[in-house]
Design a protein around this motif. Structure first.
Motif, PDB file in Angstrom:
ATOM      1  N   GLY A 141     -38.934  21.669  58.299  1.00  0.00           N
ATOM      2  CA  GLY A 141     -38.485  22.061  59.602  1.00  0.00           C
ATOM      3  C   GLY A 141     -36.931  21.870  59.694  1.00  0.00           C
ATOM      4  O   GLY A 141     -36.177  22.480  59.236  1.00  0.00           O
ATOM      5  N   ASP A 142     -36.686  21.108  60.984  1.00  0.00           N
ATOM      6  CA  ASP A 142     -35.186  21.238  61.239  1.00  0.00           C
ATOM      7  C   ASP A 142     -34.493  19.700  60.699  1.00  0.00           C
ATOM      8  O   ASP A 142     -33.664  19.336  61.206  1.00  0.00           O
ATOM      9  CB  ASP A 142     -35.077  21.131  62.812  1.00  0.00           C
ATOM     10  CG  ASP A 142     -35.018  22.584  63.235  1.00  0.00           C
ATOM     11  OD1 ASP A 142     -35.132  23.417  62.370  1.00  0.00           O
ATOM     12  OD2 ASP A 142     -35.341  22.733  64.570  1.00  0.00           O
ATOM     13  N   THR A 143     -35.601  18.796  60.023  1.00  0.00           N
ATOM     14  CA  THR A 143     -35.054  17.472  59.400  1.00  0.00           C
ATOM     15  C   THR A 143     -34.794  17.750  58.015  1.00  0.00           C
ATOM     16  O   THR A 143     -35.427  18.187  57.214  1.00  0.00           O
ATOM     17  CB  THR A 143     -36.216  16.595  59.332  1.00  0.00           C
ATOM     18  OG1 THR A 143     -36.856  16.546  61.052  1.00  0.00           O
ATOM     19  CG2 THR A 143     -36.051  15.345  59.013  1.00  0.00           C
ATOM     20  N   VAL A 144     -33.565  17.064  57.931  1.00  0.00           N
ATOM     21  CA  VAL A 144     -32.827  17.314  56.264  1.00  0.00           C
ATOM     22  C   VAL A 144     -32.749  16.185  55.875  1.00  0.00           C
ATOM     23  O   VAL A 144     -32.416  14.926  56.194  1.00  0.00           O
ATOM     24  CB  VAL A 144     -31.297  17.794  56.825  1.00  0.00           C
ATOM     25  CG1 VAL A 144     -30.642  17.919  55.355  1.00  0.00           C
ATOM     26  CG2 VAL A 144     -31.426  19.271  57.304  1.00  0.00           C
ATOM     27  N   PHE A 145     -32.956  16.281  54.529  1.00  0.00           N
ATOM     28  CA  PHE A 145     -32.988  15.233  53.515  1.00  0.00           C
ATOM     29  C   PHE A 145     -32.037  15.435  52.362  1.00  0.00           C
ATOM     30  O   PHE A 145     -31.941  16.517  52.016  1.00  0.00           O
ATOM     31  CB  PHE A 145     -34.416  14.888  52.875  1.00  0.00           C
ATOM     32  CG  PHE A 145     -35.491  14.569  54.014  1.00  0.00           C
ATOM     33  CD1 PHE A 145     -35.570  13.359  54.352  1.00  0.00           C
ATOM     34  CD2 PHE A 145     -36.162  15.707  54.635  1.00  0.00           C
ATOM     35  CE1 PHE A 145     -36.763  13.102  55.402  1.00  0.00           C
ATOM     36  CE2 PHE A 145     -37.256  15.582  55.496  1.00  0.00           C
ATOM     37  CZ  PHE A 145     -37.337  14.108  55.894  1.00  0.00           C
ATOM     38  N   HIS A 146     -31.324  14.180  51.806  1.00  0.00           N
ATOM     39  CA  HIS A 146     -30.429  14.382  50.881  1.00  0.00           C
ATOM     40  C   HIS A 146     -31.319  13.813  49.623  1.00  0.00           C
ATOM     41  O   HIS A 146     -31.893  12.779  49.698  1.00  0.00           O
ATOM     42  CB  HIS A 146     -29.258  13.307  51.147  1.00  0.00           C
ATOM     43  CG  HIS A 146     -28.479  13.261  49.902  1.00  0.00           C
ATOM     44  ND1 HIS A 146     -28.080  12.107  49.515  1.00  0.00           N
ATOM     45  CD2 HIS A 146     -28.020  14.077  49.060  1.00  0.00           C
ATOM     46  CE1 HIS A 146     -27.247  12.349  48.236  1.00  0.00           C
ATOM     47  NE2 HIS A 146     -27.237  13.417  48.102  1.00  0.00           N
ATOM     48  N   SER A 147     -31.301  14.730  48.489  1.00  0.00           N
ATOM     49  CA  SER A 147     -32.192  14.427  47.404  1.00  0.00           C
ATOM     50  C   SER A 147     -31.245  14.000  46.193  1.00  0.00           C
ATOM     51  O   SER A 147     -31.945  13.287  45.202  1.00  0.00           O
ATOM     52  CB  SER A 147     -33.210  15.333  47.127  1.00  0.00           C
ATOM     53  OG  SER A 147     -32.433  16.704  46.530  1.00  0.00           O
TER      54      SER A 147
END
Length: 205
Positions: free
Chosen positions: A160-166
Motif C-alpha cells: 500500500g503506502d507503507t515503504v520498506f527498505h530491503s
C-alpha cells in the motif's frame, strides 16, 4: 596472446573450466536466494525529492518495487561521475522491469537544475531525481562524511503506502549490473577490472 592449441586440447580445457563455471553459478544462486530472504526495515522518514515536489512513494510510479541507483553527483560538481555514467549506459529498456512491477530510478544530491542538463547531454531518459538538501543519501549510506560520495543501489518494496527498505549495495558489489564488463569478461583481453584509466563519459571518447 594466449597459448594456441588444437581443437581437442581446447575442448578439454573448456570442459575443465565449465565445471568451475557451474560451481560459481550454484554459489551465485545461493547468494540470490539469501538476498531475497533478507529482513526489511520500515521507512518512517518522509523523504522528498526535486525541491519537495516528489515523495519516496512517488518514485515507485505506482509499482510494487523500487530500485534506486545512488548516482554520484555532488552539488558542487558540474557533471555526474563518469563511473556512474558508465553504469547507467549499461541499463537496458525499462519495459522489462516494469512488467515485473519494478521501477528503476536515479537519485543524486545535485540540484535538479544540474541533473536535467547532464541527463540530456548523455541522452538518457531514465527518471532522475534530486535529493538536494535532504538526508536520503546519507541515511542510505551513499554519502559518507569521511569520504564523500559513493555509488550504490537501494531497493524498496511497498505494501500500500507503507515503504520498506530491503537491500543496499555499493561500489564493487554492483559489478553484476555492469553489462559491458560482463561481456568483456568473456574475452581474452578481459574487462580490465584493475585499471579504469580509459574510462570517460561516452561523449568524450
Amino acid at each position: 596472446m594466449n597459448k594456441v592449441v588444437g581443437a581437442e586440447e581446447w575442448l578439454a580445457a573448456r570442459k575443465e573450466l565449465q565445471v568451475r563455471e557451474e560451481e560459481l553459478a550454484a554459489a551465485h544462486a545461493a547468494v540470490r536466494d539469501a538476498r531475497r530472504q533478507l529482513p526489511m526495515v520500515r521507512v518512517n522518514k518522509d523523504y522528498t525529492f526535486d525541491d519537495g515536489e516528489k515523495t519516496l512513494l512517488d518514485l515507485f510510479a505506482g509499482r510494487r518495487q523500487l530500485i534506486v541507483y545512488h548516482f554520484m553527483f555532488d552539488p558542487s560538481w558540474d557533471q555526474g561521475c563518469k563511473w556512474c555514467s558508465y553504469l547507467v549506459d549499461n541499463i537496458g529498456h525499462m519495459s522489462h522491469l516494469h512488467v515485473r512491477d519494478t521501477t528503476l530510478a536515479i537519485v543524486s544530491r545535485a540540484p535538479i537544475g544540474k541533473i536535467l542538463p547532464f541527463r540530456a547531454r548523455m541522452g538518457w531518459t531514465l527518471p532522475w531525481y534530486s535529493s538536494f538538501g535532504t538526508d536520503f543519501n546519507r541515511d542510505f549510506r551513499a554519502t559518507l562524511d569521511e569520504s564523500g560520495e559513493r555509488g550504490g543501489a537501494s531497493v524498496f518494496v511497498r505494501e500500500g503506502d507503507t515503504v520498506f527498505h530491503s537491500y543496499s549495495a555499493y561500489d564493487e558489489a554492483l559489478a553484476l549490473v555492469h553489462t559491458a564488463d560482463n561481456y568483456l569478461d568473456l574475452t581474452p583481453l578481459g574487462a580490465e577490472f584493475d585499471d579504469f584509466r580509459w574510462l570517460r563519459h561516452h561523449d568524450k571518447y
